[in-house]
Design a protein around this motif. Structure first.
Motif, short mmCIF file in Angstrom:
data_model
loop_
_atom_site.label_atom_id
_atom_site.label_comp_id
_atom_site.label_asym_id
_atom_site.label_seq_id
_atom_site.Cartn_x
_atom_site.Cartn_y
_atom_site.Cartn_z
N ASN A 1 -45.00 29.02 53.10
CA ASN A 1 -45.93 28.75 52.21
C ASN A 1 -46.84 29.04 52.90
O ASN A 1 -47.61 28.68 53.81
CB ASN A 1 -46.31 27.44 51.75
CG ASN A 1 -45.35 27.30 50.60
OD1 ASN A 1 -44.37 27.92 49.67
ND2 ASN A 1 -44.85 25.75 50.57
N TYR A 2 -47.28 30.56 52.66
CA TYR A 2 -49.07 30.96 53.37
C TYR A 2 -49.93 30.92 52.28
O TYR A 2 -49.91 30.84 51.28
CB TYR A 2 -48.71 32.28 53.78
CG TYR A 2 -47.75 32.73 54.75
CD1 TYR A 2 -47.75 32.75 55.95
CD2 TYR A 2 -46.37 33.17 54.43
CE1 TYR A 2 -47.15 32.80 57.39
CE2 TYR A 2 -45.19 32.72 55.72
CZ TYR A 2 -45.55 32.45 56.35
OH TYR A 2 -44.88 33.22 57.75
N ASP A 3 -51.34 30.92 52.16
CA ASP A 3 -52.81 30.92 51.88
C ASP A 3 -52.66 32.25 51.76
O ASP A 3 -53.51 32.71 50.55
CB ASP A 3 -53.64 29.69 52.47
CG ASP A 3 -53.66 28.77 53.05
OD1 ASP A 3 -52.91 27.42 51.88
OD2 ASP A 3 -53.43 28.56 54.55
N VAL A 4 -52.68 32.92 52.04
CA VAL A 4 -53.14 34.41 52.33
C VAL A 4 -51.96 35.75 52.65
O VAL A 4 -51.34 34.85 53.89
CB VAL A 4 -54.60 34.76 52.84
CG1 VAL A 4 -55.03 35.75 52.63
CG2 VAL A 4 -55.50 33.87 52.51
N ILE B 1 -43.03 38.39 45.98
CA ILE B 1 -44.06 37.62 45.60
C ILE B 1 -43.43 36.11 44.62
O ILE B 1 -43.19 35.69 44.12
CB ILE B 1 -45.44 37.59 45.64
CG1 ILE B 1 -45.33 38.33 47.06
CG2 ILE B 1 -45.75 36.82 45.44
CD1 ILE B 1 -46.86 39.32 47.06
N GLU B 2 -42.81 37.45 43.64
CA GLU B 2 -42.86 36.49 42.40
C GLU B 2 -40.58 35.51 42.48
O GLU B 2 -41.32 34.24 42.29
CB GLU B 2 -42.48 37.57 41.22
CG GLU B 2 -43.70 38.10 40.54
CD GLU B 2 -43.48 39.62 39.58
OE1 GLU B 2 -43.19 39.26 38.95
OE2 GLU B 2 -45.09 39.49 39.11
N GLN B 3 -40.04 35.89 43.18
CA GLN B 3 -39.46 35.70 43.37
C GLN B 3 -38.75 34.47 43.96
O GLN B 3 -38.58 33.23 44.13
CB GLN B 3 -38.29 37.29 44.45
CG GLN B 3 -37.29 37.57 43.02
CD GLN B 3 -36.73 39.11 44.61
OE1 GLN B 3 -36.95 38.37 45.17
NE2 GLN B 3 -36.23 39.64 43.53
N GLU B 4 -39.94 34.40 45.49
CA GLU B 4 -40.20 33.55 46.20
C GLU B 4 -41.09 32.56 45.37
O GLU B 4 -41.39 31.11 45.86
CB GLU B 4 -40.33 33.56 47.41
CG GLU B 4 -39.36 34.81 48.36
CD GLU B 4 -38.31 33.71 48.88
OE1 GLU B 4 -38.21 32.93 48.64
OE2 GLU B 4 -37.23 34.09 48.40
N LYS B 5 -41.38 33.04 44.21
CA LYS B 5 -43.08 31.83 44.21
C LYS B 5 -43.91 31.67 44.54
O LYS B 5 -44.29 30.79 44.50
CB LYS B 5 -41.74 29.98 43.54
CG LYS B 5 -40.72 30.53 42.01
CD LYS B 5 -40.41 29.34 41.54
CE LYS B 5 -38.95 29.62 40.53
NZ LYS B 5 -38.35 30.99 41.04
#
Length: 101
Positions: free
Chosen positions: A51-54, A72-76
């Protein structure tokens, strides 16, 4: 507080130099950030493990905006997305890039 940053690039050559310069500047400023990079073809793999912040997208990646958004949407993923300005990337103006985080 540590921030995790993923630089998304087209091939990875110039992004690796940017990562080195960013890490040097972050260390000099006493900031605790983790910086990684990935070419377009490895974004989904990276986002599935961390999980990245940016997410920091290089100018060359701007044309893949829709594809990146789908991943991004697929990986939530809830990361902040920043498109680097061409001149900041071209001149490796890491201080200015860091200020936008």
């Amino acid at each position: 507080m540590e921030k995790r940053i993923l630089i998304i690039c087209e091939a990875g050559i110039s992004a690796s130099l940017l990562v080195s310069k960013m890490l040097e500047t972050l260390r000099d400023e006493g900031l605790d950030y983790e910086v990684d990079y990935a070419p377009m073809k490895r974004i989904q793999e990276k986002l599935s493990y961390t999980n990245y912040d940016v997410l920091l997208l290089t100018p060359q990646v701007a044309r893949y905006k829709e594809e990146v958004q789908k991943i991004i949407e697929q990986e939530k993923c809830v990361s902040k997305i920043i498109f680097m300005k061409s001149e900041d990337f071209q001149y490796m103006n890491v201080e200015k890039i860091i200020n936008e985080l």
